[in-house]
Design an enzyme around this catalytic site. Sequence first.
Site, short mmCIF file in Angstrom:
data_model
loop_
_atom_site.label_atom_id
_atom_site.label_comp_id
_atom_site.label_asym_id
_atom_site.label_seq_id
_atom_site.Cartn_x
_atom_site.Cartn_y
_atom_site.Cartn_z
N ASP A 160 0.86 -1.18 0.00
CA ASP A 160 0.00 0.00 0.00
C ASP A 160 0.90 1.24 0.00
O ASP A 160 2.13 1.15 0.10
CB ASP A 160 -0.93 -0.02 1.22
N GLU B 159 -10.28 6.70 4.86
CA GLU B 159 -9.31 6.02 5.73
C GLU B 159 -9.39 6.50 7.18
O GLU B 159 -10.46 6.63 7.74
CB GLU B 159 -7.92 6.11 5.10
#
Length: 628
Positions: free
Chosen positions: A308, A513
């Site tokens: 990521d 997020e």
Amino acid sequence: MASREMALLGVHLLLCWAAVSGAEYAKYKDPNQPVKWRIRDLMQRMTLAEKIGQMTQIERKVATPQIMKDFFIGSVLSGGGSVPAPRASAEAWVDMINEFQRGSLSTRLGIPMIYGIDAVHGNNNVYNATMFPHNIGLGATRDPELVKRIGAATALEVRATGIPYAFAPCIAVCRDPRWGRCFESYSEDHRIVQAMTDIILGLQGDVPENHAKGFPYVSGERKVVASAKHFVGDGGTQKGINENDTIIDPNGLFGIHMPAYVDAIAKGVSTVMISYSSWNGVKMHTNRDLITGVLKNKLGFKGLVISDWEGLDRITSPPGANYTYSVEAGINAGIDMVMVPKRYKEFIGNLTFLVKNKFISMSRIDDAVRRILRVKFALGLFDKPLADHSLADQLGKKEHRELAREAVRKSLVLLKNGNSDDGPLLPLPKKAPRILVAGSHAHNIGYQCGGWTIEWYGGSGRITAGTTILEAIRSTVDPATEVAFSENPDADLLRDHDFSYAVVVVGEHPYAETFGDSLNLTLAAPGPTTIQTVCGAVKCAVVLVTGRPVVIEPYLPGMDALVAAWLPGSEGQGVADVLFGDYEFTGRLPSTWFRSVDQLPMNAGDAHYDPLFPLGFGLTTESRISDM
């Protein structure tokens, strides 16, 4: 004369040898050769620097054609909100990407780079793209065939901008709505998530029957590379805190969080992205047992494993505290391509040092590069590395917007319809003298699209093209019906006008997020006040625009109807289609709707299961349905 003929013959043989040698040198460029031979031929010619370059993915803001050439960069990405220019056209995207690609093609071996983007509900970084409902809404549809069609439309809109790689789908199983990424999850139930992995077939194409299991597959130039993310357990972190620890026994991990990856691999997914989270205290980016042992060896995944964003940096606390260790741990765990995304010189330098000093073996590097090249060959990138403008008209096209509208209709979940004394309120009559539309989310494209829209964390207002819920209502009701609008009406407005009924549209403000993590899960102000003011004065249908279940029980008695619209995206007309009875409500809850946050985490099957609305709950305008 004889000597002259011999000389000419020698020259001819020399030219023939050169031609044969040249053909041999270019074997990896020959589309008629089997992919494994092309990979083998190319890798034999690559230096360590060229191999490490292939393992490096950098952000477009730091990329230039010269950097692509000098460092043999294997991939470029756009982070959330990273665009060539505000409201850039499809053609502008193609031209930018081709500029980077020409830098890659000018290297000694001419290995093309692959460009990636987070297309998590359509090509959502791009202005004028179709924004589909976020995954939680799609989970409410229980319709894998619909999701597959959405994948195909998304692939076309991504390809329209010259991009061949989408960081989607997220196949997390959100077990706690306090998690800021819960809207990226199809459901708390892994079976629903597994069914929705059909989106991979839409993105990449249907896998042929004779295709080798575990190998990446992309069916042509109108499809993209997909990425199943985030491996594994990201939806099960403690208290729903993003990037936190998932504390669960192996039976729980493999029974709840792993099954969708098995399905994704069976459907030919080309890449898998690793999660920021940990499993029982071990960072996933360092977990060799799961990445190499399970994903690559046991499940037979042959595509590339990607980190990521700054995933290696976040192995340590604080991030980047010991970057050399992080590079060693991540690469040895089995990560093949690293989303650096900016400090590429530091990453390349550290990885080179670690290989030369035998902390990381050449066999590990070769495994990574082989997988990266395998995906690029499956994509056809070597045979057609440059994009063109031929698909530009696919961006935001009418057919895709109609598909998004269909998805909105099917995603709506009717939670309440009428009080015991009055009977049902929905469907609403189109003919009425005067109606009120109220709420902060009624006329706001940014709010109804949510996070990962134009910017990483989303935005407010008309940030892209689309139809707001207010606009949809106005176009649906009878022309003689007066539609008043107020974001937060006061008692005077309600007293002074004889409204037949009201539609109140409230919810959460956009987030992404960690910025979406919430321990209280409350509606954004003035949402609760708007509900109480309006519903206390006139019959009202409340439409919730949220990425997850939120606190609603205190306000429920005062509502005449309640609809969960999730984050419907750019096509608000789908909401009006169902509110006014042109289509039935068919959506069912993809996640448990709690009474109080004190109950969390709470999932179907738990001993203490006492929800406000259970998983699978949904009303129609005729009868109640409830089915897992």
